[in-house]
Scaffold this motif. Structure first.
Motif, PDB file in Angstrom:
ATOM      1  N   LYS A  38       0.888  -1.167   0.000  1.00  0.00           N
ATOM      2  CA  LYS A  38       0.000   0.000   0.000  1.00  0.00           C
ATOM      3  C   LYS A  38       0.919   1.208   0.000  1.00  0.00           C
ATOM      4  O   LYS A  38       1.638   1.456   0.966  1.00  0.00           O
ATOM      5  N   SER A  53      -2.705   3.709  -2.833  1.00  0.00           N
ATOM      6  CA  SER A  53      -2.983   2.695  -3.854  1.00  0.00           C
ATOM      7  C   SER A  53      -2.349   1.368  -3.449  1.00  0.00           C
ATOM      8  O   SER A  53      -1.320   1.329  -2.778  1.00  0.00           O
ATOM      9  N   GLU A  99      -0.835  -2.245  -4.834  1.00  0.00           N
ATOM     10  CA  GLU A  99      -0.283  -2.851  -6.040  1.00  0.00           C
ATOM     11  C   GLU A  99       0.698  -3.956  -5.685  1.00  0.00           C
ATOM     12  O   GLU A  99       1.167  -4.040  -4.549  1.00  0.00           O
ATOM     13  N   LEU A 147      -9.532  -2.923   0.729  1.00  0.00           N
ATOM     14  CA  LEU A 147      -9.306  -3.052  -0.705  1.00  0.00           C
ATOM     15  C   LEU A 147     -10.599  -2.758  -1.457  1.00  0.00           C
ATOM     16  O   LEU A 147     -11.682  -3.180  -1.044  1.00  0.00           O
ATOM     17  N   ASP A 205      -9.148  -3.360  -6.776  1.00  0.00           N
ATOM     18  CA  ASP A 205      -7.881  -3.860  -6.228  1.00  0.00           C
ATOM     19  C   ASP A 205      -7.920  -5.378  -6.100  1.00  0.00           C
ATOM     20  O   ASP A 205      -6.967  -6.071  -6.461  1.00  0.00           O
TER      21      ASP A 205
END
Length: 91
Positions: free
Chosen positions: A28, A33, A35, A73, A77
């Motif tokens: 995070k 965001s 990923e 999430l 995501d």
């Protein structure tokens, strides 16, 4: 001199310890965001998942990744992470 130090990390899905390089890191970012960190160096809070597809599905379904990252999430995501898990499975 002894053997070289190998850093270990725990998979949030199954709880098994693995060498850090064998796991997939999810991060995070400071911007919020979520990923997959393919290089293992991105800044932010990170969690690790092994290459077992069951661990990815279980930890996303039971919100273990959410809890470990201290966030919620989004459905996007979750979809992105499940697609990445399928990519890992096909390797």
């Amino acid at each position: 001199m002894g053997p070289p130090h190998i850093p270990l990390r725990r998979c949030v899905g199954c709880g098994t310890q693995f060498p850090k390089r064998e796991l997939n890191r999810i991060v995070k970012s400071p911007g919020g965001s979520v990923e997959v960190d393919t290089i293992g160096k991105l800044p932010g809070r990170g969690v690790y998942l092994c290459n077992q597809p069951d661990c990815w599905e279980r930890s996303l379904r039971k919100s273990r990744v959410d809890y470990a990252l201290r966030t919620r999430l989004t459905p996007g995501d979750r979809q992105h992470l499940l697609e990445y898990a399928q990519h890992v499975r096909s390797k």
